[in-house]
Design a protein around this motif. Structure first.
Motif, PDB file in Angstrom:
ATOM      1  N   MET A   1       8.393  12.083   7.779  1.00  0.00           N
ATOM      2  CA  MET A   1       7.524  11.039   8.244  1.00  0.00           C
ATOM      3  C   MET A   1       8.021   9.705   7.686  1.00  0.00           C
ATOM      4  N   LYS A   2       8.033   8.699   8.534  1.00  0.00           N
ATOM      5  CA  LYS A   2       8.485   7.371   8.142  1.00  0.00           C
ATOM      6  C   LYS A   2       7.375   6.366   8.433  1.00  0.00           C
ATOM      7  N   LYS A   3       7.160   5.453   7.496  1.00  0.00           N
ATOM      8  CA  LYS A   3       6.127   4.441   7.672  1.00  0.00           C
ATOM      9  C   LYS A   3       6.650   3.100   7.170  1.00  0.00           C
ATOM     10  N   THR A   4       6.187   2.010   7.801  1.00  0.00           N
ATOM     11  CA  THR A   4       6.589   0.662   7.404  1.00  0.00           C
ATOM     12  C   THR A   4       5.378  -0.071   6.831  1.00  0.00           C
ATOM     13  N   TYR A   5       5.608  -0.746   5.706  1.00  0.00           N
ATOM     14  CA  TYR A   5       4.559  -1.478   5.002  1.00  0.00           C
ATOM     15  C   TYR A   5       4.919  -2.949   4.922  1.00  0.00           C
ATOM     16  N   LYS A   6       3.915  -3.815   5.017  1.00  0.00           N
ATOM     17  CA  LYS A   6       4.116  -5.240   4.785  1.00  0.00           C
ATOM     18  C   LYS A   6       4.167  -5.434   3.273  1.00  0.00           C
ATOM     19  N   ILE A   7       5.095  -6.271   2.831  1.00  0.00           N
ATOM     20  CA  ILE A   7       5.230  -6.541   1.404  1.00  0.00           C
ATOM     21  C   ILE A   7       5.235  -8.043   1.157  1.00  0.00           C
ATOM     22  N   GLU A   8       5.061  -8.396  -0.087  1.00  0.00           N
ATOM     23  CA  GLU A   8       5.242  -9.784  -0.511  1.00  0.00           C
ATOM     24  C   GLU A   8       6.146  -9.740  -1.736  1.00  0.00           C
ATOM     25  N   VAL A   9       7.310 -10.362  -1.606  1.00  0.00           N
ATOM     26  CA  VAL A   9       8.284 -10.397  -2.694  1.00  0.00           C
ATOM     27  C   VAL A   9       8.962 -11.758  -2.672  1.00  0.00           C
TER      28      VAL A   9
ATOM     29  N   ALA B   1      15.414  -0.177  -5.060  1.00  0.00           N
ATOM     30  CA  ALA B   1      15.975   0.784  -6.016  1.00  0.00           C
ATOM     31  C   ALA B   1      14.858   1.561  -6.710  1.00  0.00           C
ATOM     32  N   ALA B   2      13.795   0.869  -7.112  1.00  0.00           N
ATOM     33  CA  ALA B   2      12.674   1.527  -7.781  1.00  0.00           C
ATOM     34  C   ALA B   2      11.996   2.526  -6.848  1.00  0.00           C
ATOM     35  N   ALA B   3      11.775   2.128  -5.599  1.00  0.00           N
ATOM     36  CA  ALA B   3      11.116   3.012  -4.631  1.00  0.00           C
ATOM     37  C   ALA B   3      11.945   4.260  -4.374  1.00  0.00           C
ATOM     38  N   ASN B   4      13.251   4.120  -4.316  1.00  0.00           N
ATOM     39  CA  ASN B   4      14.116   5.270  -4.040  1.00  0.00           C
ATOM     40  C   ASN B   4      14.184   6.263  -5.199  1.00  0.00           C
ATOM     41  N   ARG B   5      13.719   5.873  -6.382  1.00  0.00           N
ATOM     42  CA  ARG B   5      13.687   6.796  -7.520  1.00  0.00           C
ATOM     43  C   ARG B   5      12.384   7.586  -7.610  1.00  0.00           C
ATOM     44  N   VAL B   6      11.398   7.252  -6.778  1.00  0.00           N
ATOM     45  CA  VAL B   6      10.091   7.901  -6.830  1.00  0.00           C
ATOM     46  C   VAL B   6      10.145   9.267  -6.142  1.00  0.00           C
ATOM     47  N   GLU B   7       9.583  10.267  -6.834  1.00  0.00           N
ATOM     48  CA  GLU B   7       9.500  11.607  -6.249  1.00  0.00           C
ATOM     49  C   GLU B   7       8.634  11.544  -4.998  1.00  0.00           C
ATOM     50  N   GLY B   8       9.097  12.152  -3.933  1.00  0.00           N
ATOM     51  CA  GLY B   8       8.384  12.144  -2.661  1.00  0.00           C
ATOM     52  C   GLY B   8       8.963  11.155  -1.662  1.00  0.00           C
ATOM     53  N   VAL B   9       9.863  10.286  -2.127  1.00  0.00           N
ATOM     54  CA  VAL B   9      10.525   9.318  -1.239  1.00  0.00           C
ATOM     55  C   VAL B   9      11.902   9.865  -0.893  1.00  0.00           C
ATOM     56  N   ALA B  10      12.130  10.105   0.393  1.00  0.00           N
ATOM     57  CA  ALA B  10      13.453  10.544   0.838  1.00  0.00           C
ATOM     58  C   ALA B  10      14.382   9.335   0.933  1.00  0.00           C
TER      59      ALA B  10
ATOM     60  N   GLU C   1      10.692   6.613   4.155  1.00  0.00           N
ATOM     61  CA  GLU C   1      10.745   7.950   4.742  1.00  0.00           C
ATOM     62  C   GLU C   1      10.358   8.908   3.628  1.00  0.00           C
ATOM     63  N   PHE C   2       9.322   9.699   3.868  1.00  0.00           N
ATOM     64  CA  PHE C   2       8.796  10.595   2.850  1.00  0.00           C
ATOM     65  C   PHE C   2       9.477  11.964   2.914  1.00  0.00           C
ATOM     66  N   SER C   3       9.622  12.568   1.749  1.00  0.00           N
ATOM     67  CA  SER C   3      10.165  13.921   1.672  1.00  0.00           C
ATOM     68  C   SER C   3       9.182  14.882   2.332  1.00  0.00           C
ATOM     69  N   GLU C   4       9.691  15.986   2.805  1.00  0.00           N
ATOM     70  CA  GLU C   4       8.843  16.990   3.436  1.00  0.00           C
ATOM     71  C   GLU C   4       7.802  17.471   2.445  1.00  0.00           C
ATOM     72  N   GLY C   5       6.542  17.481   2.879  1.00  0.00           N
ATOM     73  CA  GLY C   5       5.446  17.947   2.043  1.00  0.00           C
ATOM     74  C   GLY C   5       4.849  16.894   1.131  1.00  0.00           C
ATOM     75  N   ALA C   6       5.431  15.708   1.075  1.00  0.00           N
ATOM     76  CA  ALA C   6       4.914  14.646   0.203  1.00  0.00           C
ATOM     77  C   ALA C   6       3.666  14.026   0.823  1.00  0.00           C
ATOM     78  N   ASP C   7       2.710  13.680  -0.015  1.00  0.00           N
ATOM     79  CA  ASP C   7       1.500  12.987   0.414  1.00  0.00           C
ATOM     80  C   ASP C   7       1.824  11.485   0.458  1.00  0.00           C
ATOM     81  N   PRO C   8       1.881  10.881   1.641  1.00  0.00           N
ATOM     82  CA  PRO C   8       2.272   9.468   1.739  1.00  0.00           C
ATOM     83  C   PRO C   8       1.427   8.523   0.892  1.00  0.00           C
ATOM     84  N   SER C   9       0.112   8.708   0.873  1.00  0.00           N
ATOM     85  CA  SER C   9      -0.755   7.810   0.118  1.00  0.00           C
ATOM     86  C   SER C   9      -0.482   7.913  -1.382  1.00  0.00           C
ATOM     87  N   ALA C  10      -0.441   9.107  -1.908  1.00  0.00           N
ATOM     88  CA  ALA C  10      -0.177   9.307  -3.343  1.00  0.00           C
ATOM     89  C   ALA C  10       1.231   8.836  -3.700  1.00  0.00           C
TER      90      ALA C  10
END
Length: 73
Positions: A1-9, A20-29, A43-52
């Motif tokens: 599953m892939k989702k797009t979020y609005k950010i402010e940076v 880089a930080a997001a790609n190190r999080v468990e559940g992020v493919a 893009e979330f790993s299979e079985g990952a809860d997107p909200s958590a």
């Protein structure tokens, strides 16, 4: 599953740190951050809860760029 979020940076370097930080999080493919469009695609790993997983992504991103925001979690 892939989702797009609005950010402010603040800068492109900050966006790269967030990516880089997001790609190190468990559940992020795969995460991609665009400073120009102020969007983060995740893009979330299979079985990952997107909200958590996104709560963990936000926490990881705040550690490298404390004033960043991710909307729509």
């Amino acid at each position: 599953m892939k989702k797009t979020y609005k950010i402010e940076v603040d800068c492109a370097n900050c966006a790269a740190k967030m990516e880089a930080a997001a790609n190190r999080v468990e559940g992020v493919a795969r995460a991609t951050v665009s400073f120009m469009t102020q969007k983060m695609s995740v893009e979330f790993s299979e079985g990952a809860d997107p909200s958590a997983t996104m709560q963990k992504v936000l926490s990881a991103c705040k550690k490298v760029e404390d004033d960043c925001e991710i909307f729509g979690i």
